[in-house]
Design an enzyme around this catalytic site. Sequence first.
Site, PDB file in Angstrom:
ATOM      1  CD  GLU A 267     -27.416  11.839   2.765  1.00 32.76           C
ATOM      2  OE1 GLU A 267     -26.781  12.350   3.705  1.00 32.76           O
ATOM      3  OE2 GLU A 267     -28.657  11.660   2.786  1.00 32.76           O
TER       4      GLU A 267
ATOM      5  CG  ASP B 111     -31.352  10.231   6.794  1.00 30.91           C
ATOM      6  OD1 ASP B 111     -30.537  10.744   7.573  1.00 30.91           O
ATOM      7  OD2 ASP B 111     -31.567  10.647   5.636  1.00 30.91           O
TER       8      ASP B 111
ATOM      9  CD  GLU C 285     -28.447  13.190   9.180  1.00 31.15           C
ATOM     10  OE1 GLU C 285     -28.220  13.341   7.971  1.00 31.15           O
ATOM     11  OE2 GLU C 285     -29.563  12.868   9.616  1.00 31.15           O
TER      12      GLU C 285
HETATM   13  P1  C2E Z   1     -30.997  14.141   4.702  1.00 25.96           P
HETATM   14  O1  C2E Z   1     -31.080  12.861   3.975  1.00 25.96           O
HETATM   15  O2  C2E Z   1     -30.994  14.099   6.171  1.00 25.96           O
HETATM   16  O3  C2E Z   1     -29.725  14.874   4.136  1.00 25.96           O
HETATM   17  C1  C2E Z   1     -28.924  15.707   4.878  1.00 25.96           C
HETATM   18  C2  C2E Z   1     -29.286  17.121   4.682  1.00 25.96           C
HETATM   19  O4  C2E Z   1     -28.592  17.928   5.597  1.00 25.96           O
HETATM   20  C3  C2E Z   1     -28.893  17.617   3.293  1.00 25.96           C
HETATM   21  O5  C2E Z   1     -29.794  18.660   2.934  1.00 25.96           O
HETATM   22  C4  C2E Z   1     -27.556  18.226   3.570  1.00 25.96           C
HETATM   23  O6  C2E Z   1     -27.175  19.218   2.630  1.00 25.96           O
HETATM   24  C5  C2E Z   1     -27.796  18.854   4.913  1.00 25.96           C
HETATM   25  N1  C2E Z   1     -26.555  19.008   5.675  1.00 25.96           N
HETATM   26  C6  C2E Z   1     -25.465  18.215   5.684  1.00 25.96           C
HETATM   27  N2  C2E Z   1     -24.543  18.707   6.537  1.00 25.96           N
HETATM   28  C7  C2E Z   1     -25.072  19.813   7.086  1.00 25.96           C
HETATM   29  C8  C2E Z   1     -24.604  20.766   8.042  1.00 25.96           C
HETATM   30  O7  C2E Z   1     -23.491  20.681   8.551  1.00 25.96           O
HETATM   31  N3  C2E Z   1     -25.430  21.781   8.369  1.00 25.96           N
HETATM   32  C9  C2E Z   1     -26.659  21.913   7.805  1.00 25.96           C
HETATM   33  N4  C2E Z   1     -27.397  22.947   8.155  1.00 25.96           N
HETATM   34  N5  C2E Z   1     -27.141  21.035   6.908  1.00 25.96           N
HETATM   35  C10 C2E Z   1     -26.352  19.994   6.547  1.00 25.96           C
HETATM   36  P2  C2E Z   1     -30.481  18.691   1.564  1.00 25.96           P
HETATM   37  O8  C2E Z   1     -29.558  18.251   0.494  1.00 25.96           O
HETATM   38  O9  C2E Z   1     -31.123  20.009   1.455  1.00 25.96           O
HETATM   39  O10 C2E Z   1     -31.569  17.559   1.702  1.00 25.96           O
HETATM   40  C11 C2E Z   1     -32.588  17.691   2.592  1.00 25.96           C
HETATM   41  C12 C2E Z   1     -33.377  16.431   2.694  1.00 25.96           C
HETATM   42  O11 C2E Z   1     -34.049  16.166   1.490  1.00 25.96           O
HETATM   43  C13 C2E Z   1     -32.536  15.192   2.917  1.00 25.96           C
HETATM   44  O12 C2E Z   1     -32.217  15.091   4.272  1.00 25.96           O
HETATM   45  C14 C2E Z   1     -33.434  14.102   2.468  1.00 25.96           C
HETATM   46  O13 C2E Z   1     -34.359  13.783   3.478  1.00 25.96           O
HETATM   47  C15 C2E Z   1     -34.185  14.783   1.352  1.00 25.96           C
HETATM   48  N6  C2E Z   1     -33.571  14.358   0.082  1.00 25.96           N
HETATM   49  C16 C2E Z   1     -32.512  14.857  -0.569  1.00 25.96           C
HETATM   50  N7  C2E Z   1     -32.297  14.156  -1.705  1.00 25.96           N
HETATM   51  C17 C2E Z   1     -33.254  13.197  -1.757  1.00 25.96           C
HETATM   52  C18 C2E Z   1     -33.561  12.143  -2.672  1.00 25.96           C
HETATM   53  O14 C2E Z   1     -32.893  11.909  -3.675  1.00 25.96           O
HETATM   54  N8  C2E Z   1     -34.640  11.346  -2.383  1.00 25.96           N
HETATM   55  C19 C2E Z   1     -35.383  11.555  -1.263  1.00 25.96           C
HETATM   56  N9  C2E Z   1     -36.426  10.750  -1.053  1.00 25.96           N
HETATM   57  N10 C2E Z   1     -35.107  12.503  -0.378  1.00 25.96           N
HETATM   58  C20 C2E Z   1     -34.054  13.325  -0.613  1.00 25.96           C
HETATM   59 MG    MG Z   2     -30.531  13.094   7.534  1.00 27.33          MG
HETATM   60 MG    MG Z   3     -30.151  11.177   4.145  1.00 26.68          MG
END
Ligand code: C2E
Ligand code: MG
Ligand code: MG
Length: 585
Positions: free
Chosen positions: A355, A477, A534
């Site tokens: 991802e 998602d 996830e």
């Molecule tokens: P998401 O798409 O649901 O991505 C998964 C989020 O959960 C990611 O946070 C990831 O670091 C986190 N995660 C994965 N495994 C674990 C775990 O075991 N425990 C915990 N506590 N967290 C975990 P991140 O990177 O902070 O991203 C948060 C959200 O921001 C993403 O949720 C997505 O909705 C959004 N996002 C991130 N990058 C992009 C992007 O390029 N475009 C858009 N539109 N949204 C983005």
């Molecule tokens: Mg997600």
């Molecule tokens: Mg995602």
Amino acid sequence: MPPPMSIGVSHPAYEKIINGQTHRGQVPVMGRLRLAELMPIMDLDNSVQGVLAVDVGWVDDLIIARDELRNQSILVACIILIVEALLGAAYISYALRPIRVLAKYAEDMGSEKNLGSVPFIGQSDEVGTLSEGLNHVVDLQVKLAHLAYTDDLTGLGNRSRYFADLQVALRNSQSAIESWALLHLNIDKFGHINDAYGQEMGDQILKRIGARIKQVAGNQAKVARPSAANFIIIIDNRLATDEITVLAQNLIESMRKGFHTPVGEISITGSMGVIDVLKGFDDPEVVHLNASLALRKAQRAGGDQYAIFSSELNDEYQERVTLIKMLEMAIENRELEIHFQPQVILSSNKLSGLEALARWKHPILGQIPPAKFIPIAEDGGQIVKLGTLIIDMACQQAAQWRKEKFDFKHIAVNVSPIQLWQDNFIDVLSASLKRYKLPANCICIEITESVFIDHTKHKTLRVLELIRSLGVMLSLDDFGSGYSSLSYLNNMPFDQVKIDRSFVTNIDTDDRKKKVMRGILSLTTELDFKIIIEGTETIEEIMMVQEMGCDVVQGYYHAKPVPADLIRGVVDKISKSVLAINAKL
Ligand code: C2E
Ligand code: MG
Ligand code: MG
């Protein structure tokens, strides 16, 4: 021999007298001049014997007397002129009074004052004719004002009326100790009503909402509909703060009552931003912005409620504005990065995909998490540019890994619903694939459930099918975290469903979560979706979901998101940990 007289040879009379002629003129007497008529006295021989002087008076006295007379004449003339002028002016002023009154009336027509009827109407002279003409203009002005300041649909004020009323409220609050309040009501997701029941029914509902607001807010309130489903209520008489909050609450409640219509009951809710002020504002645009900030707060909290503007809200807004500008620059300069998190097949500990997660490291503020900057980009209008950049960077990275023969399976890219609804989204996606000569199945698009909220099923289906038709994978998602509609799940062309982290956290110790997870898994597998869970953080959680039949996970247990150059090391490590998990199992 000349006669012995005081007139000497040099005197102008001398010559004449000697020759027997009379002389009229000034004669020096005792060092002064007298005016006299001099007649020679002749003897029989015709020689001058003397002069008979008929004395008129001292010349300088005469001059003074003449000057005095002249001055008095001038004074009298002036007085006569002034009196005449004053009389003339008074008469003109009297004669012009009706014209002046009419001119003042015409001048005041531009102001907000209530001027009453035009004066001198019905008079049979020129003034009467002039008043008639002015009366026509007044009629026209009333009609134009109605057109210019009225919302056609609801009969309430329109945007211009709203700002004019606000201006007056602000002016009054500067000059008197008068408080005023502004309530900005927005009907939550009004687009749904139009989508579901058609524009005409939407219009009917808006009309009835306007009437209901007027009824609840009372006659004193100035109500306007500046745009679509936005209503403004201005209260410029003195209401205490608690009365304003009661009014806000009443308005919110009155929206919940719904509307009986021939097609059945239509329910709505509203959100409201409230400004309650005594003084201190003078710019209507600032007031409007602040009310919108409060409204946004109410909407972000889920809608169907009101929020009151505070200075902290303004500080938050300023911070957002600064962040938006910085983000704009970061996007422009391609300062954003992508980190990658592995999606792991539990049975083999091999990669199912990666991802792509956007990262923004600000030179001063440090790492800013996507949970903060993505909503800001969505609000501030940068999300499309940001999303386009991330898609492009993900495709570039995929091409690079393909060249290096790294089998990453696919890169999952998160796409905001706002970007998905852009007409050119498919073009953007296929252009990036083409630019890096990528097979479409290298990319998976992840969309959250919120994509279903604002659009009809039909429209959503069309966009998703277009993505699928490119050959790009589609993943739903955060399943279960928001607007989970089973009917959507059934109809939409997703390849994969990602079950939200909230269902897996502590699943090994929480029996209810186990039951819910079993239910979700049986439903999604039944519908033939690939499943990813996830947020798996512990080996116990992983063992539990694996036991329930789920084979792909993405979580910190295996790896946190890392930069592209570290991903192969992480993947290697995961593949070697196969024995560790199996040993526990
Ligand atoms: P998401 O798409 O649901 O991505 C998964 C989020 O959960 C990611 O946070 C990831 O670091 C986190 N995660 C994965 N495994 C674990 C775990 O075991 N425990 C915990 N506590 N967290 C975990 P991140 O990177 O902070 O991203 C948060 C959200 O921001 C993403 O949720 C997505 O909705 C959004 N996002 C991130 N990058 C992009 C992007 O390029 N475009 C858009 N539109 N949204 C983005
Ligand atoms: Mg997600
Ligand atoms: Mg995602």
